[in-house]
Motif scaffolding. Sequence first.
Motif, short mmCIF file in Angstrom:
data_model
loop_
_atom_site.label_atom_id
_atom_site.label_comp_id
_atom_site.label_asym_id
_atom_site.label_seq_id
_atom_site.Cartn_x
_atom_site.Cartn_y
_atom_site.Cartn_z
N ALA A 70 -26.50 -42.15 54.00
CA ALA A 70 -26.21 -43.12 53.12
C ALA A 70 -27.07 -43.85 52.68
O ALA A 70 -27.19 -44.66 51.70
N ASP A 71 -28.81 -43.51 53.34
CA ASP A 71 -30.02 -45.04 53.00
C ASP A 71 -30.45 -43.90 51.52
O ASP A 71 -31.23 -44.41 51.03
N ASP A 72 -29.52 -42.63 50.95
CA ASP A 72 -30.19 -42.09 50.11
C ASP A 72 -28.96 -42.01 49.03
O ASP A 72 -29.75 -42.23 47.82
N TYR A 73 -28.02 -43.09 49.44
CA TYR A 73 -27.52 -43.34 48.11
C TYR A 73 -27.84 -43.85 47.00
O TYR A 73 -28.42 -45.26 47.72
N SER A 74 -27.65 -44.27 46.15
CA SER A 74 -27.56 -44.94 45.02
C SER A 74 -26.85 -44.98 44.01
O SER A 74 -26.73 -43.54 43.54
N ASP A 75 -26.36 -45.89 42.84
CA ASP A 75 -25.70 -45.11 41.94
C ASP A 75 -26.21 -44.67 40.53
O ASP A 75 -25.51 -43.75 40.91
N ASP A 76 -27.39 -45.24 40.61
CA ASP A 76 -28.18 -44.17 39.81
C ASP A 76 -28.00 -43.17 39.69
O ASP A 76 -28.47 -41.45 39.47
N GLY A 77 -28.60 -42.30 41.41
CA GLY A 77 -28.42 -41.32 42.06
C GLY A 77 -27.59 -40.28 41.51
O GLY A 77 -27.35 -39.23 41.59
N ALA A 109 -18.82 -32.54 52.96
CA ALA A 109 -19.10 -33.72 53.96
C ALA A 109 -18.08 -35.12 52.96
O ALA A 109 -17.69 -35.91 53.59
N ILE A 110 -17.86 -34.55 51.83
CA ILE A 110 -17.28 -34.98 51.09
C ILE A 110 -15.56 -34.86 51.07
O ILE A 110 -14.71 -36.35 51.45
N ALA A 126 -21.92 -39.71 52.70
CA ALA A 126 -21.12 -38.46 52.07
C ALA A 126 -21.84 -38.39 50.57
O ALA A 126 -22.36 -37.60 50.68
N LEU A 127 -21.10 -40.04 50.00
CA LEU A 127 -22.00 -39.70 49.06
C LEU A 127 -23.91 -39.81 49.01
O LEU A 127 -24.96 -38.80 47.56
#
Length: 138
Positions: free
Chosen positions: A19-26, A95-96, A69-70
Motif C-alpha cells: 500500500a505504501d508503494d501506491y500512487s496515482d502517478d505510479g 492480487a487484483i 493490490a494496486l
Amino acid sequence: MKEKISEEDFRDIDMGEYADDYSDDGLWDKIRDNVTSIGLTLIYKALQLYYVAQSPNCPMKVKAGIYAALGYLISPIDLIPDFTPVVGYADDATAIGMAILLAQMYITEDIKAQARGKIKDLFGMKALAKLESDGERG
C-alpha cells in the motif's frame, strides 16, 4: 517455474507494505507503459478498483485492500517478476482479483462506466471495443 498462482502463495506477503508503494502517478505510468504485458482486462479491473477507492461509499478497510493490490501491481518487487514471459503478471492478477472480491459490492455500473471511459481515454475506441468483445461490458 510455477505457472499458477494461488492464495496460499500470498499468505506470507505483507500486502500492507505494498500500500505504501501506491500512487496515482505510479498507477498511470504502469498502465501506460505495460498495456500489452498486463492486458486490457486486468487494467480494466485495476481501474474499477481505482474508482471504487475514490468513492465516498467505500469503507476505509476496503480502500486499504485496494491500495495494497494496486501498490502490488505498481511495485517492481513481487512474487513473480513482471518481466517474466507469460506468467509475469499472474501474481498481480491474483492480487487484483482478491481486491475485486473484497470490493465487489461497491463496484457499481457507474464505476464500471468510469473504468471503460478511462480505457477509451488512454487507449482509444479500438481498445474499448476489444475489451467489450472480450465480455467486459459490465
